[in-house]
Design an enzyme around this catalytic site. Sequence first.
Site, short mmCIF file in Angstrom:
data_model
loop_
_atom_site.label_atom_id
_atom_site.label_comp_id
_atom_site.label_asym_id
_atom_site.label_seq_id
_atom_site.Cartn_x
_atom_site.Cartn_y
_atom_site.Cartn_z
N TYR B 100 0.86 -1.19 0.00
CA TYR B 100 0.00 0.00 0.00
C TYR B 100 0.89 1.23 0.00
CZ TYR B 100 -3.06 3.69 1.74
OH TYR B 100 -3.75 4.87 1.87
N GLU B 183 -2.90 7.84 -4.21
CA GLU B 183 -2.85 6.52 -3.56
C GLU B 183 -2.69 5.42 -4.61
OE1 GLU B 183 -5.59 4.96 -0.08
OE2 GLU B 183 -6.50 4.38 -1.98
#
Lengths: 291, 361
Positions: B100, B183
């Site tokens: 992530y 992101e």
Amino acid sequence: MIYGDKKTGILVQGATGKQGEFHIGLMNAYAQQAGGRGVVAGVTPGKGGREVHGVPVYNTVREAMRDHDISASVIFVPAAAAADAIMEEAHAGIRTIVAITEHIPVHDAMKAIAYAKMEGCRVIGPNCPGLLSPGEVKMGIMPSGLFSRGNVGVISRSGTLTYEVVDELTRAGIGQSTVVGIGGDPVIGQTFVDVLEQFEKDPQTKAVILIGEVGGNLEEEGAKSTSLPIVSYIAGISAPPDKRMGHAGAIVEGGEGDARSKIARLKKAGVPVAARVSEIPEMVRGLFRSC
Amino acid sequence: MKLVEHEAKNVVKEFGIAVPAGFLISSADEIPSHLDALGERIVLKAQVDVGGRGKAGGIMMANPQNAVSLAQELFNKTIKGLPVHEILIEQRLEIQHEYYLSITVDRSSKQPLILFSDDGGVEIEVTAKEHPEAIRKGVANPLMRDLPPFMIRELIGSAPKDVGPVINKLYHAFCDKDALLAEINPLVITPQGVYAADAKFIVDDNALGRQGVTVNRDLSEREREAETHGFSYVELGGSIGVIGNGAGLTMATLDLIEFYGGKAANFLDVGGGAESERVMRAVRLVASVPSVKVIVVNLLGGITKCDEVAKGIIDAGIHQKVIVRLAGTNEAAGRKMLSEKGYEMLDTMDLVVKKAVQVTA
């Protein structure tokens, strides 16, 4: 009072614009009443040599600094040029900068605030109404008629809501030491923590009102950082998530910064939180009774 | 403004981060011409802006034989209530590990905050609760163009070294695109290298102009109209229209409506120094929502003049009831104008809101 007094010489950037000109007039009318110095110089690139309400205008901050004793400034320049204006002032050695300008992109604000910090200067705002110490000094656009001198400090993320609170306080006979609008953007220079640190050092200030909004957790950080008695109000309990409520900073992001959890955290830290603005004066009286 | 997945992927690609081969389609008929470029393993991803898209059936695994029929099926679905107008059809990656990576604006430090987690493919809020030790953080100096190598080493921990440059590239994209959020989740390790399997971007509304965006899609038509007049406007679904000046005061008015048990229909902040014509437009805009039964005007005049406000309210000539609280500059003149026309005026925001809630109850 904090961030300046009668002796503070103020510079205004964006002096020849509609806003700048209007508020130089009001700030100097206030200074005259209070017996202070007020705005001593203005800056607008390319407009050097003019005068606004008798205040000389320069092309650069450095030129203005050469001719005048200046320690604070108020910025009215448009959003696209505002970050540069902050950096120019910080570089020229101004220690307290009030940035009124709204709609500054966040990345510009981050750069300008980091640069100012590096130069050892404080930025109040952007997107703020500035500050006012009743009977001493006004740096910004707050309507001075509502204020009265006393020993309650006010720190707020919003403009008109601050005036509403100040109006309630004054009507209730509770005067203010300094009222600081820290701005409604996600990235601002002086936060609740920084302003509270100033109030801690100020003998005039005996209690502080924190007026917050949805978004982030700066109110809670502030409340935890101080030993001063505090009353708080948080706007936006009815704000839906992911909707920007006017201020770019007033947004509940991914469940973070919603009013209910903010209020719960403040209460847990022992801070009384008003459900309505009109309850604030009575709660301040309560603080004074208990200490 | 939020970017949809395929736009976000185009951004990261532009900054040199690998993304799976893929095509945006608006009809299943377009699929056959792309099959050669996609290989045997295919994924269909509905381009709808909802969280938990996969669980809601918005992502389907496919192969060259069934891709067309599955795409037809997906186009006919609604994902959490949203219709599917576009599908991103992509090559499916051979996943060895998922990480992530995100960059946001940190209000506390006033700097970009980078988060990297060994547990990719799940929402960061879940990881934060269940495996906080898997998340590493770095705070960037906004005055530096690149992230310093030490910070990248700290962030990636024991992840493959190839991941490092991706973080710096995403940081460039975050800065250059005026992002509030950038992101990549998951950031995928494959035998062919590191890929952004999904990407999310939110662009700062105050920077849309310089980013070349002319229409903010996140706003409704009325919200957009309000924006062209310089108003902040939000729709909320109740029956009380709210007009105020300043975001904080307007929000406090909404909260007071909730406090007294009412429900606001919308929120309009006219800003500072509004003249009568702007006030007239504001009143008409708020009144144009069919569910609005009564309008609360709560204005505290500093640079706003109460007589201008009164003229604007009268000129708007709307059929709904308007309840007014005016205080500040030229207050007496404004009150006189309104009372001559029979408008209801009250002295405090508590009183106007209480009255409006009574009217709609």
